[in-house]
Design a protein around this motif. Structure first.
Motif, PDB file in Angstrom:
ATOM      1  N   MET A 223       0.831  -1.191   0.000  1.00  7.36           N
ATOM      2  CA  MET A 223       0.000   0.000   0.000  1.00  7.36           C
ATOM      3  C   MET A 223       0.866   1.239   0.000  1.00  7.36           C
ATOM      4  SD  MET A 223      -2.425   1.496   3.033  1.00  7.36           S
ATOM      5  CE  MET A 223      -0.974   2.216   3.796  1.00  7.36           C
ATOM      6  N   GLU A 224       0.501   2.216  -0.832  1.00  9.05           N
ATOM      7  CA  GLU A 224       1.205   3.484  -0.853  1.00  9.05           C
ATOM      8  C   GLU A 224       0.195   4.620  -0.789  1.00  9.05           C
ATOM      9  OE1 GLU A 224       4.031   4.056  -3.904  1.00  9.05           O
ATOM     10  OE2 GLU A 224       5.287   2.349  -3.333  1.00  9.05           O
ATOM     11  N   LEU A 225       0.549   5.666  -0.074  1.00  7.62           N
ATOM     12  CA  LEU A 225      -0.370   6.782   0.125  1.00  7.62           C
ATOM     13  C   LEU A 225       0.423   8.081   0.097  1.00  7.62           C
ATOM     14  CD1 LEU A 225      -3.383   7.313   0.807  1.00  7.62           C
ATOM     15  CD2 LEU A 225      -2.750   7.225   3.213  1.00  7.62           C
ATOM     16  N   THR A 226       0.025   9.008  -0.771  1.00  7.06           N
ATOM     17  CA  THR A 226       0.695  10.295  -0.874  1.00  7.06           C
ATOM     18  C   THR A 226      -0.356  11.398  -0.808  1.00  7.06           C
ATOM     19  OG1 THR A 226       2.465   9.400  -2.256  1.00  7.06           O
ATOM     20  CG2 THR A 226       2.137  11.786  -2.310  1.00  7.06           C
ATOM     21  N   GLU A 227      -0.175  12.343   0.111  1.00  8.49           N
ATOM     22  CA  GLU A 227      -1.138  13.428   0.255  1.00  8.49           C
ATOM     23  C   GLU A 227      -0.440  14.715   0.684  1.00  8.49           C
ATOM     24  OE1 GLU A 227      -4.361  12.474   2.840  1.00  8.49           O
ATOM     25  OE2 GLU A 227      -5.189  10.931   1.527  1.00  8.49           O
TER      26      GLU A 227
ATOM     27  N   PHE B 152       7.331   2.447  11.364  1.00 10.40           N
ATOM     28  CA  PHE B 152       6.389   1.888  12.328  1.00 10.40           C
ATOM     29  C   PHE B 152       6.129   0.404  12.064  1.00 10.40           C
ATOM     30  CE2 PHE B 152       4.157   3.778   8.755  1.00 10.40           C
ATOM     31  CZ  PHE B 152       3.307   2.768   8.330  1.00 10.40           C
ATOM     32  N   GLU B 153       5.773  -0.265  13.125  1.00 12.59           N
ATOM     33  CA  GLU B 153       5.373  -1.662  13.034  1.00 12.59           C
ATOM     34  C   GLU B 153       4.446  -1.973  14.199  1.00 12.59           C
ATOM     35  OE1 GLU B 153       8.606  -4.379  13.463  1.00 12.59           O
ATOM     36  OE2 GLU B 153       9.645  -3.157  14.943  1.00 12.59           O
ATOM     37  N   GLY B 154       3.449  -2.818  13.955  1.00 12.84           N
ATOM     38  CA  GLY B 154       2.504  -3.138  15.006  1.00 12.84           C
ATOM     39  C   GLY B 154       1.920  -4.524  14.843  1.00 12.84           C
TER      40      GLY B 154
ATOM     41  N   ALA C 208      -5.536 -10.703  14.178  1.00  8.89           N
ATOM     42  CA  ALA C 208      -5.867  -9.852  13.036  1.00  8.89           C
ATOM     43  C   ALA C 208      -4.692  -9.703  12.076  1.00  8.89           C
ATOM     44  CB  ALA C 208      -6.305  -8.478  13.523  1.00  8.89           C
ATOM     45  N   GLY C 209      -3.477  -9.891  12.598  1.00 13.48           N
ATOM     46  CA  GLY C 209      -2.308  -9.770  11.733  1.00 13.48           C
ATOM     47  C   GLY C 209      -1.384  -8.655  12.186  1.00 13.48           C
ATOM     48  N   PHE C 210      -0.599  -8.163  11.254  1.00 15.33           N
ATOM     49  CA  PHE C 210       0.374  -7.130  11.588  1.00 15.33           C
ATOM     50  C   PHE C 210       0.447  -6.088  10.481  1.00 15.33           C
ATOM     51  CE2 PHE C 210       2.709 -10.107   8.954  1.00 15.33           C
ATOM     52  CZ  PHE C 210       3.466  -9.285   8.135  1.00 15.33           C
ATOM     53  N   GLY C 211       1.081  -4.989  10.813  1.00 12.94           N
ATOM     54  CA  GLY C 211       1.323  -3.953   9.828  1.00 12.94           C
ATOM     55  C   GLY C 211       2.671  -3.316  10.075  1.00 12.94           C
ATOM     56  N   LYS C 212       3.360  -2.926   9.028  1.00 20.25           N
ATOM     57  CA  LYS C 212       4.647  -2.239   9.167  1.00 20.25           C
ATOM     58  C   LYS C 212       4.892  -1.386   7.936  1.00 20.25           C
ATOM     59  CE  LYS C 212       7.496  -5.983   7.261  1.00 20.25           C
ATOM     60  NZ  LYS C 212       8.674  -6.854   7.501  1.00 20.25           N
ATOM     61  N   GLY C 213       5.696  -0.353   8.120  1.00 16.95           N
ATOM     62  CA  GLY C 213       5.994   0.504   6.983  1.00 16.95           C
ATOM     63  C   GLY C 213       6.695   1.768   7.416  1.00 16.95           C
ATOM     64  N   ASP C 214       6.662   2.778   6.557  1.00 21.92           N
ATOM     65  CA  ASP C 214       7.299   4.048   6.870  1.00 21.92           C
ATOM     66  C   ASP C 214       6.584   5.173   6.145  1.00 21.92           C
ATOM     67  OD1 ASP C 214       8.681   4.674   4.211  1.00 21.92           O
ATOM     68  OD2 ASP C 214       9.454   2.674   4.663  1.00 21.92           O
TER      69      ASP C 214
ATOM     70  N   VAL D 225       0.886  -5.333   5.156  1.00 19.41           N
ATOM     71  CA  VAL D 225       0.080  -5.982   6.194  1.00 19.41           C
ATOM     72  C   VAL D 225       0.118  -7.495   5.989  1.00 19.41           C
ATOM     73  CG1 VAL D 225      -1.466  -4.015   6.510  1.00 19.41           C
ATOM     74  CG2 VAL D 225      -2.029  -5.750   4.798  1.00 19.41           C
ATOM     75  N   GLY D 226      -0.102  -8.216   7.088  1.00 20.67           N
ATOM     76  CA  GLY D 226      -0.110  -9.676   7.022  1.00 20.67           C
ATOM     77  C   GLY D 226      -1.228 -10.242   7.871  1.00 20.67           C
ATOM     78  N   GLY D 227      -1.445 -11.534   7.808  1.00 20.11           N
ATOM     79  CA  GLY D 227      -2.513 -12.167   8.577  1.00 20.11           C
ATOM     80  C   GLY D 227      -3.874 -11.902   7.950  1.00 20.11           C
ATOM     81  N   LYS D 228      -4.915 -11.778   8.785  1.00 16.45           N
ATOM     82  CA  LYS D 228      -6.259 -11.539   8.277  1.00 16.45           C
ATOM     83  C   LYS D 228      -6.348 -10.234   7.489  1.00 16.45           C
ATOM     84  CE  LYS D 228      -8.962 -14.071  11.740  1.00 16.45           C
ATOM     85  NZ  LYS D 228     -10.015 -13.960  12.782  1.00 16.45           N
ATOM     86  N   LEU D 229      -5.551  -9.247   7.887  1.00 15.41           N
ATOM     87  CA  LEU D 229      -5.572  -7.966   7.189  1.00 15.41           C
ATOM     88  C   LEU D 229      -5.195  -8.140   5.715  1.00 15.41           C
ATOM     89  CD1 LEU D 229      -3.929  -5.591   9.820  1.00 15.41           C
ATOM     90  CD2 LEU D 229      -6.329  -5.695   9.158  1.00 15.41           C
ATOM     91  N   ALA D 230      -4.251  -9.005   5.456  1.00 16.91           N
ATOM     92  CA  ALA D 230      -3.820  -9.236   4.078  1.00 16.91           C
ATOM     93  C   ALA D 230      -4.869  -9.999   3.288  1.00 16.91           C
ATOM     94  CB  ALA D 230      -2.496 -10.001   4.066  1.00 16.91           C
ATOM     95  N   GLN D 231      -5.704 -10.766   3.976  1.00 15.22           N
ATOM     96  CA  GLN D 231      -6.694 -11.601   3.303  1.00 15.22           C
ATOM     97  C   GLN D 231      -7.937 -10.829   2.861  1.00 15.22           C
ATOM     98  OE1 GLN D 231      -7.548 -14.837   5.982  1.00 15.22           O
ATOM     99  NE2 GLN D 231      -5.400 -15.447   6.161  1.00 15.22           N
TER     100      GLN D 231
END
Length: 200
Positions: free
Chosen positions: A1-5, A78-80, A85-91, A114-120
């Motif tokens: 996922m990428e987000l620019t604003e 960040f990472e969590g 539910a899974g995990f998330g990480k990025g910058d 993201v991984g786990g259920k979030l990725a699904q």
């Protein structure tokens, strides 16, 4: 996922920078945030509850600030973990640029995995949830920095109101300030109401 604003903030660059480094302000602005606590140099432990599509979970993670160039930019890493539910990480790379004496343009580019259920549940739902969270964050962030902006908005609304509307507003304010004026107005309304009934 990428987000620019890009967002416009109603404060000078230095004030915007200070707010971005104020954990109390960040906690108030991040949707679902339960706590942000210092966890080492330029690092924070974060706990929050978030919903992504049908998946809702409590995430605990860590946020590290890097490439700091005060008061212009920094990178958030960040990472969590959200349990089942899974995990998330990025910058995210955040940049502040002056836009006059009392305004700042904030730009950021974020990428995450993201991984786990979030990725699904699919990237479309994940991207949508991320944009919604980001939009809510910057709405709250702008309100935190705006101070008395709502009061100014009300003043402008009164100034731009039609003459009749302004007169009504002034009459109501005068009645509230002067009990006798309010009583006289009430008596006039009663008399006119009685006259209308007798005519009909």
């Amino acid at each position: 996922m990428e987000l620019t604003e890009t967002h416009s903030l109603p404060v000078p660059q230095q004030r915007a920078w200070e707010a971005l480094n104020d954990t109390a302000i960040l906690k108030a602005c991040i949707p679902g945030c339960e706590s942000i606590e210092a966890d080492g140099e330029n690092a924070y432990a974060v706990a929050l509850t978030a919903a992504v599509g049908p998946v809702k979970a409590r995430f605990k993670g860590r946020m590290q600030l890097a490439d700091i160039d005060a008061p212009r930019s920094y990178t958030i890493q960040f990472e969590g973990q959200g349990g089942a539910a899974g995990f998330g990480k990025g910058d995210a790379r955040v940049t502040l640029e002056p836009a006059g004496d009392d305004a700042t343009t904030l730009s950021y580019t974020a990428s995450a995995q993201v991984g786990g259920k979030l990725a699904q549940i699919g990237s479309r739902l994940v991207d949508g949830a991320a944009r919604k969270i980001a939009a809510e964050f910057f709405k709250r962030f702008g309100e935190q920095l705006g101070g008395n902006a709502s009061g100014d908005a009300n003043a402008q609304a009164n100034e731009s109101a039609a003459p009749g509307e302004a007169a009504n507003t002034n009459t109501e304010a005068a009645s509230a300030d002067d009990p006798s004026a309010s009583g006289e107005e009430t008596q006039k309304r009663k008399r006119s109401w009685t006259a209308w009934i007798s005519k009909s």
